[in-house]
Scaffold this motif. Structure first.
Motif, PDB file in Angstrom:
ATOM      1  N   UNK A   1       0.845  -1.183   0.000  1.00 31.09           N
ATOM      2  CA  UNK A   1       0.000   0.000   0.000  1.00 31.09           C
ATOM      3  C   UNK A   1       0.889   1.245   0.000  1.00 31.09           C
ATOM      4  N   UNK A   2       0.492   2.303  -0.677  1.00 29.89           N
ATOM      5  CA  UNK A   2       1.272   3.536  -0.599  1.00 29.89           C
ATOM      6  C   UNK A   2       1.215   4.099   0.828  1.00 29.89           C
ATOM      7  N   UNK A   3       2.234   4.827   1.213  1.00 34.57           N
ATOM      8  CA  UNK A   3       2.311   5.382   2.565  1.00 34.57           C
ATOM      9  C   UNK A   3       1.186   6.366   2.823  1.00 34.57           C
ATOM     10  N   UNK A   4       0.821   7.123   1.827  1.00 29.49           N
ATOM     11  CA  UNK A   4      -0.247   8.103   1.978  1.00 29.49           C
ATOM     12  C   UNK A   4      -1.413   7.677   1.103  1.00 29.49           C
ATOM     13  N   UNK A   5      -2.611   7.483   1.687  1.00 32.08           N
ATOM     14  CA  UNK A   5      -3.732   7.050   0.856  1.00 32.08           C
ATOM     15  C   UNK A   5      -4.129   8.142  -0.134  1.00 32.08           C
ATOM     16  N   UNK A   6      -4.479   7.725  -1.327  1.00 29.19           N
ATOM     17  CA  UNK A   6      -4.908   8.695  -2.332  1.00 29.19           C
ATOM     18  C   UNK A   6      -6.416   8.881  -2.204  1.00 29.19           C
ATOM     19  N   UNK A   7      -6.878  10.133  -2.238  1.00 29.57           N
ATOM     20  CA  UNK A   7      -8.316  10.367  -2.096  1.00 29.57           C
ATOM     21  C   UNK A   7      -9.066   9.906  -3.337  1.00 29.57           C
ATOM     22  N   UNK A   8     -10.292   9.483  -3.122  1.00 29.22           N
ATOM     23  CA  UNK A   8     -11.144   9.088  -4.229  1.00 29.22           C
ATOM     24  C   UNK A   8     -11.496  10.327  -5.043  1.00 29.22           C
ATOM     25  N   UNK A   9     -11.548  10.194  -6.327  1.00 31.60           N
ATOM     26  CA  UNK A   9     -11.943  11.359  -7.123  1.00 31.60           C
ATOM     27  C   UNK A   9     -13.399  11.716  -6.828  1.00 31.60           C
ATOM     28  N   UNK A  10     -13.654  12.991  -6.615  1.00 33.64           N
ATOM     29  CA  UNK A  10     -15.012  13.440  -6.320  1.00 33.64           C
ATOM     30  C   UNK A  10     -15.648  13.970  -7.587  1.00 33.64           C
ATOM     31  N   UNK A  11     -16.927  13.745  -7.738  1.00 38.62           N
ATOM     32  CA  UNK A  11     -17.591  14.284  -8.924  1.00 38.62           C
ATOM     33  C   UNK A  11     -17.629  15.805  -8.855  1.00 38.62           C
ATOM     34  N   UNK A  12     -17.516  16.433  -9.983  1.00 39.28           N
ATOM     35  CA  UNK A  12     -17.502  17.893 -10.007  1.00 39.28           C
ATOM     36  C   UNK A  12     -18.899  18.465 -10.170  1.00 39.28           C
ATOM     37  N   UNK A  13     -19.918  17.661  -9.922  1.00 35.63           N
ATOM     38  CA  UNK A  13     -21.301  18.109 -10.082  1.00 35.63           C
ATOM     39  C   UNK A  13     -21.796  18.888  -8.878  1.00 35.63           C
ATOM     40  N   UNK A  14     -23.010  19.336  -8.985  1.00 39.88           N
ATOM     41  CA  UNK A  14     -23.631  20.092  -7.900  1.00 39.88           C
ATOM     42  C   UNK A  14     -24.022  19.169  -6.758  1.00 39.88           C
ATOM     43  N   UNK A  15     -24.125  19.748  -5.565  1.00 36.59           N
ATOM     44  CA  UNK A  15     -24.475  19.004  -4.365  1.00 36.59           C
ATOM     45  C   UNK A  15     -25.773  19.578  -3.817  1.00 36.59           C
ATOM     46  N   UNK A  16     -26.721  18.698  -3.499  1.00 37.53           N
ATOM     47  CA  UNK A  16     -27.983  19.156  -2.922  1.00 37.53           C
ATOM     48  C   UNK A  16     -27.852  19.203  -1.410  1.00 37.53           C
ATOM     49  N   UNK A  17     -28.205  20.349  -0.801  1.00 39.91           N
ATOM     50  CA  UNK A  17     -28.089  20.544   0.644  1.00 39.91           C
ATOM     51  C   UNK A  17     -29.401  21.091   1.192  1.00 39.91           C
ATOM     52  N   UNK A  18     -29.566  20.981   2.520  1.00 41.13           N
ATOM     53  CA  UNK A  18     -30.719  21.563   3.204  1.00 41.13           C
ATOM     54  C   UNK A  18     -30.223  22.783   3.976  1.00 41.13           C
ATOM     55  N   UNK A  19     -30.840  23.930   3.742  1.00 45.24           N
ATOM     56  CA  UNK A  19     -30.459  25.179   4.395  1.00 45.24           C
ATOM     57  C   UNK A  19     -31.529  25.531   5.416  1.00 45.24           C
ATOM     58  N   UNK A  20     -31.093  25.744   6.674  1.00 48.29           N
ATOM     59  CA  UNK A  20     -32.034  26.162   7.713  1.00 48.29           C
ATOM     60  C   UNK A  20     -31.312  27.041   8.722  1.00 48.29           C
ATOM     61  N   UNK A  21     -32.077  27.865   9.409  1.00 47.62           N
ATOM     62  CA  UNK A  21     -31.522  28.756  10.428  1.00 47.62           C
ATOM     63  C   UNK A  21     -31.437  27.987  11.738  1.00 47.62           C
ATOM     64  N   UNK A  22     -30.242  27.582  12.130  1.00 47.91           N
ATOM     65  CA  UNK A  22     -30.050  26.801  13.355  1.00 47.91           C
ATOM     66  C   UNK A  22     -29.889  27.742  14.544  1.00 47.91           C
ATOM     67  N   UNK A  23     -30.539  27.436  15.678  1.00 46.62           N
ATOM     68  CA  UNK A  23     -30.365  28.280  16.868  1.00 46.62           C
ATOM     69  C   UNK A  23     -28.971  28.073  17.472  1.00 46.62           C
ATOM     70  N   UNK A  24     -28.522  29.047  18.230  1.00 44.24           N
ATOM     71  CA  UNK A  24     -27.223  28.943  18.899  1.00 44.24           C
ATOM     72  C   UNK A  24     -27.411  28.258  20.248  1.00 44.24           C
TER      73      UNK A  24
END
Length: 108
Positions: free
Chosen positions: A6-29
């Motif tokens: 195995x290589x000493x440093x793991x290589x990261x998996x390639x990530x897709x360059x597409x858009x990411x769907x997220x949920x946006x909300x106002x979280x209390x402190x």
């Protein structure tokens, strides 16, 4: 020695360059909820200590201090429960959005 190491440093998996769907909300402190809960508990403790009957064994100040610790703890517990409820309500009212990745991903 193994033929395939195995290589000493793991290589990261390639990530897709597409858009990411997220949920946006106002979280209390969190900490303001805890502070208000503790403050309300201490105020209730002071009112209880100075409006109740006076004890011949303890001064009003010592009773107030004892009650302040217990009531502040109870206030923080109740504030934590209220925080969780408010957080769940705001999460349900959140809206979906599309995040567009920009630039290169950071590698640490």
């Amino acid at each position: 020695m193994e033929p395939m190491q195995q290589p000493a440093e793991p290589t990261p998996d390639p990530t897709p360059s597409g858009n990411i769907e997220v949920v946006v909300h106002a979280a209390p402190k969190f900490w303001p909820f805890m502070g208000v809960g503790a403050a309300v508990g201490i105020i209730i403790a002071l009112i209880s200590a100075y409006t109740g009957p006076e004890s011949p064994d303890f001064s009003r100040g010592s009773v107030a201090g004892f009650l302040a610790v217990g009531f502040a703890f109870a206030g923080v517990l109740l504030a934590g429960i209220v925080f969780l409820i408010v957080d769940r309500v705001t999460l349900k009212r959140g809206r979906r959005a599309t995040a567009v990745p920009t630039g290169e991903p950071e590698h640490h």
